[in-house]
Design a protein around this motif. Structure first.
Motif, mmCIF file in Angstrom:
data_model
loop_
_atom_site.group_PDB
_atom_site.id
_atom_site.type_symbol
_atom_site.label_atom_id
_atom_site.label_comp_id
_atom_site.label_asym_id
_atom_site.label_seq_id
_atom_site.Cartn_x
_atom_site.Cartn_y
_atom_site.Cartn_z
ATOM 1 N N SER A 99 11.194 -14.512 -2.718
ATOM 2 C CA SER A 99 9.876 -14.567 -3.360
ATOM 3 C C SER A 99 9.775 -13.517 -4.453
ATOM 4 C CB SER A 99 8.766 -14.319 -2.336
ATOM 5 O OG SER A 99 8.811 -12.973 -1.872
ATOM 6 N N ALA A 100 8.760 -13.665 -5.300
ATOM 7 C CA ALA A 100 8.496 -12.681 -6.353
ATOM 8 C C ALA A 100 8.123 -11.337 -5.753
ATOM 9 C CB ALA A 100 7.366 -13.183 -7.259
ATOM 10 N N LEU A 101 7.408 -11.360 -4.616
ATOM 11 C CA LEU A 101 6.983 -10.110 -3.989
ATOM 12 C C LEU A 101 8.182 -9.299 -3.509
ATOM 13 C CD1 LEU A 101 4.695 -8.277 -3.107
ATOM 14 C CD2 LEU A 101 4.594 -9.519 -0.944
ATOM 15 N N LEU A 102 9.191 -9.954 -2.921
ATOM 16 C CA LEU A 102 10.378 -9.236 -2.468
ATOM 17 C C LEU A 102 11.090 -8.606 -3.657
ATOM 18 C CD1 LEU A 102 12.403 -8.321 -0.369
ATOM 19 C CD2 LEU A 102 13.558 -10.534 -0.576
ATOM 20 N N SER A 103 11.175 -9.337 -4.773
ATOM 21 C CA SER A 103 11.791 -8.791 -5.981
ATOM 22 C C SER A 103 11.059 -7.524 -6.415
ATOM 23 C CB SER A 103 11.758 -9.838 -7.100
ATOM 24 O OG SER A 103 12.443 -9.380 -8.239
ATOM 25 N N GLY A 104 9.722 -7.575 -6.397
ATOM 26 C CA GLY A 104 8.927 -6.406 -6.774
ATOM 27 C C GLY A 104 9.105 -5.252 -5.819
ATOM 28 N N ILE A 105 9.230 -5.552 -4.524
ATOM 29 C CA ILE A 105 9.392 -4.494 -3.520
ATOM 30 C C ILE A 105 10.742 -3.800 -3.671
ATOM 31 C CG2 ILE A 105 9.790 -4.150 -1.042
ATOM 32 C CD1 ILE A 105 7.398 -5.939 -0.511
ATOM 33 N N ILE A 106 11.796 -4.563 -3.942
ATOM 34 C CA ILE A 106 13.120 -3.950 -4.138
ATOM 35 C C ILE A 106 13.099 -3.012 -5.346
ATOM 36 C CG2 ILE A 106 15.530 -4.423 -4.764
ATOM 37 C CD1 ILE A 106 15.288 -7.021 -3.140
ATOM 38 N N ILE A 107 12.461 -3.458 -6.425
ATOM 39 C CA ILE A 107 12.358 -2.625 -7.626
ATOM 40 C C ILE A 107 11.617 -1.331 -7.315
ATOM 41 C CG2 ILE A 107 11.354 -2.479 -9.948
ATOM 42 C CD1 ILE A 107 11.769 -5.561 -10.109
ATOM 43 N N SER A 108 10.538 -1.431 -6.537
ATOM 44 C CA SER A 108 9.728 -0.251 -6.223
ATOM 45 C C SER A 108 10.414 0.685 -5.244
ATOM 46 C CB SER A 108 8.367 -0.689 -5.655
ATOM 47 O OG SER A 108 7.615 -1.369 -6.625
ATOM 48 N N VAL A 109 11.116 0.119 -4.260
ATOM 49 C CA VAL A 109 11.737 0.962 -3.246
ATOM 50 C C VAL A 109 12.898 1.772 -3.825
ATOM 51 C CG1 VAL A 109 13.542 -0.551 -2.318
ATOM 52 C CG2 VAL A 109 12.263 0.948 -0.766
ATOM 53 N N LEU A 110 13.452 1.304 -4.940
ATOM 54 C CA LEU A 110 14.559 2.029 -5.571
ATOM 55 C C LEU A 110 14.067 3.163 -6.466
ATOM 56 C CD1 LEU A 110 16.893 -0.970 -6.462
ATOM 57 C CD2 LEU A 110 17.352 0.839 -4.799
ATOM 58 N N LEU A 111 12.758 3.280 -6.615
ATOM 59 C CA LEU A 111 12.187 4.344 -7.441
ATOM 60 C C LEU A 111 12.686 5.729 -7.048
ATOM 61 C CD1 LEU A 111 10.160 5.585 -9.483
ATOM 62 C CD2 LEU A 111 8.404 5.337 -7.715
ATOM 63 N N VAL A 153 0.832 -1.210 0.000
ATOM 64 C CA VAL A 153 0.000 0.000 0.000
ATOM 65 C C VAL A 153 0.861 1.253 0.000
ATOM 66 C CG1 VAL A 153 -1.668 1.347 1.334
ATOM 67 C CG2 VAL A 153 -1.989 -1.118 1.067
ATOM 68 N N LEU A 154 1.870 1.286 0.866
ATOM 69 C CA LEU A 154 2.723 2.475 0.974
ATOM 70 C C LEU A 154 3.490 2.735 -0.323
ATOM 71 C CD1 LEU A 154 4.139 1.984 4.587
ATOM 72 C CD2 LEU A 154 2.661 3.847 3.833
ATOM 73 N N LEU A 155 4.051 1.687 -0.902
ATOM 74 C CA LEU A 155 4.827 1.858 -2.127
ATOM 75 C C LEU A 155 3.938 2.258 -3.300
ATOM 76 C CD1 LEU A 155 7.203 -1.189 -1.689
ATOM 77 C CD2 LEU A 155 7.892 1.201 -1.671
ATOM 78 N N THR A 156 2.730 1.703 -3.353
ATOM 79 C CA THR A 156 1.799 2.059 -4.422
ATOM 80 C C THR A 156 1.330 3.509 -4.263
ATOM 81 O OG1 THR A 156 1.054 -0.232 -4.549
ATOM 82 C CG2 THR A 156 -0.333 1.415 -5.586
ATOM 83 N N VAL A 157 1.040 3.908 -3.018
ATOM 84 C CA VAL A 157 0.644 5.303 -2.766
ATOM 85 C C VAL A 157 1.788 6.244 -3.116
ATOM 86 C CG1 VAL A 157 0.053 6.966 -0.950
ATOM 87 C CG2 VAL A 157 -1.068 4.745 -1.014
ATOM 88 N N GLY A 158 3.025 5.818 -2.791
ATOM 89 C CA GLY A 158 4.181 6.639 -3.138
ATOM 90 C C GLY A 158 4.289 6.867 -4.632
ATOM 91 N N ALA A 159 4.035 5.826 -5.410
ATOM 92 C CA ALA A 159 4.048 5.967 -6.871
ATOM 93 C C ALA A 159 2.908 6.871 -7.328
ATOM 94 C CB ALA A 159 3.933 4.596 -7.527
ATOM 95 N N GLY A 160 1.750 6.742 -6.675
ATOM 96 C CA GLY A 160 0.609 7.574 -7.028
ATOM 97 C C GLY A 160 0.854 9.042 -6.748
ATOM 98 N N LEU A 185 9.678 9.351 -1.536
ATOM 99 C CA LEU A 185 10.882 8.768 -0.952
ATOM 100 C C LEU A 185 10.595 8.264 0.459
ATOM 101 C CD1 LEU A 185 13.904 8.173 -0.925
ATOM 102 C CD2 LEU A 185 14.293 10.547 -0.237
ATOM 103 N N VAL A 186 9.926 9.095 1.253
ATOM 104 C CA VAL A 186 9.600 8.720 2.632
ATOM 105 C C VAL A 186 8.679 7.494 2.658
ATOM 106 C CG1 VAL A 186 8.455 9.466 4.756
ATOM 107 C CG2 VAL A 186 9.905 11.068 3.505
ATOM 108 N N LEU A 187 7.636 7.519 1.821
ATOM 109 C CA LEU A 187 6.684 6.405 1.782
ATOM 110 C C LEU A 187 7.359 5.106 1.336
ATOM 111 C CD1 LEU A 187 3.567 8.174 0.211
ATOM 112 C CD2 LEU A 187 3.806 7.358 2.561
ATOM 113 N N SER A 188 8.272 5.210 0.363
ATOM 114 C CA SER A 188 8.965 4.019 -0.144
ATOM 115 C C SER A 188 9.870 3.410 0.919
ATOM 116 C CB SER A 188 9.779 4.385 -1.387
ATOM 117 O OG SER A 188 8.930 4.796 -2.425
#
Length: 349
Positions: free
Chosen positions: A282-294, A151-158, A317-320
């Protein structure tokens, strides 16, 4: 099924693959945009470069083969397998490779039309797609912490997306910008499906999954993704245009080819890191690392391409970082609980 390895070895391998994934995630979009900003305009060529670095993996596999042969010789074992992948797994990986080729094109098209900061924030939505498909495909169990991270990473992208329209490059039509936006969003959707699909392939392989086999999977995947994009290059007459484009490149022909080679190597780090993280976690961790580096990509885009860093990017940045911390705190809690259960079970026995 995945082979059992020591906890220390798995953690070390996970850290190594996280580093490779980080290098590719941050460096890939920047060097691809460098090509387009300074005179390049071949989308299919950029698509090929995302997976064309697979010969590097062939070199690594060759070294591993000779190492296995030496060990087998010392143990008086005359048989050493050259290739571990069985036909069933091979066909599954070929299919994934072709889908990856399509995803390469969608992403390259978006990077050609959008600033790095904009394309990267759209790609961040792949985390939501990854979580959704991971739930459907591999029956991933969510914890409150992983849900919070998504939720936090998606909101950060939004939040970043609020000012995306103000980033339209000078001289680019609204139609081209919109097409770039849509194609990048589709790339995020396809890649969000690919990560759980790779995890499912590991689970259903019906053979022991070792890291050597993971390298073979990446090699085959990259090979067929490259073949898919090379066909696109042939249809689009890219091979005839490349020498002419190199001669007109702002940095000169030599640096043009250096950028192409560096791009292939950096993107191979990305894909190798992604499937390695899936193997170790897991696939989710891979996705989270990609998103947190945004946000890191956003900062690098500001430094190298003078893109604007609005307040929204600071909030993202803070949300990620919050989301990333939430995920790993959840993993820590789960690991700690598992250790307690094992200790309790051992005491009873």
């Amino acid at each position: 099924m995945t082979t059992e390895v020591s906890l220390f070895a798995r953690k070390t391998l996970l850290i190594l693959n996280c580093l490779l994934l980080s290098i590719g995630t941050c460096g890939g979009p920047l060097i691809m945009r460098l090509y387009f900003v300074h005179g390049g305009n071949r989308v299919w060529l950029s698509s090929v470069l995302q997976t064309a670095g697979f010969p590097f993996i062939i070199a690594v596999l060759t070294v591993l083969y000779f190492c296995r042969s030496a060990v087998a010789k010392n143990q008086n074992n005359k048989t050493t397998k050259l290739f571990y992948m069985r036909p069933r797994l091979f066909l599954a990986v070929v299919f994934i490779g072709l889908i990856t080729g399509l995803d390469n094109y969608l992403y390259a098209y978006g990077v050609a039309r959008l600033p790095v900061s904009t394309s990267s924030l759209i790609i961040a939505f792949q985390l939501a797609f990854t979580a959704f498909f991971a739930y459907l495909v591999v029956k991933l169990k969510f914890t409150p912490y992983s849900v919070n991270a998504v939720v936090l990473l998606t909101v950060g992208a939004g939040v970043l997306a609020l000012h995306a329209s103000s980033d339209r490059p000078e001289g680019e039509s609204k139609k081209e910008y919109t097409m770039g936006f849509v194609m990048t969003l589709l790339a995020a959707l396809v890649y969000g499906f690919l990560l759980p699909l790779i995890e499912l392939t590991y689970n259903k392989a019906q053979q022991e999954i070792t890291y050597t086999l993971v390298l073979e999977i990446q090699m085959v995947l990259s090979l067929f993704a490259t073949v898919f994009c090379v066909v696109g290059m042939i249809v689009n007459n890219d091979f005839q245009v490349i020498p002419r484009e190199a001669s007109k490149f702002e940095f000169g022909a030599t640096k043009y080819y250096i950028i192409l080679c560096a791009s292939a190597l950096i993107w191979q780090c990305y894909f190798l890191g992604a499937i390695g993280v899936i193997f170790c976690s897991s696939a989710l961790l891979s996705g989270i690392i990609i998103s947190v580096l945004l946000p890191v990509i956003e900062v690098l885009a500001v430094i190298f391409y003078k893109e604007k860093f609005q307040a929204e990017k600071g909030v993202s940045l803070v949300l990620s970082l919050w989301g990333f911390a939430s995920y790993f705190y959840g993993e820590y809690k789960v690991t700690k609980k598992a250790k307690r259960c094992n200790t309790f079970s051992s005491t009873i026995n």
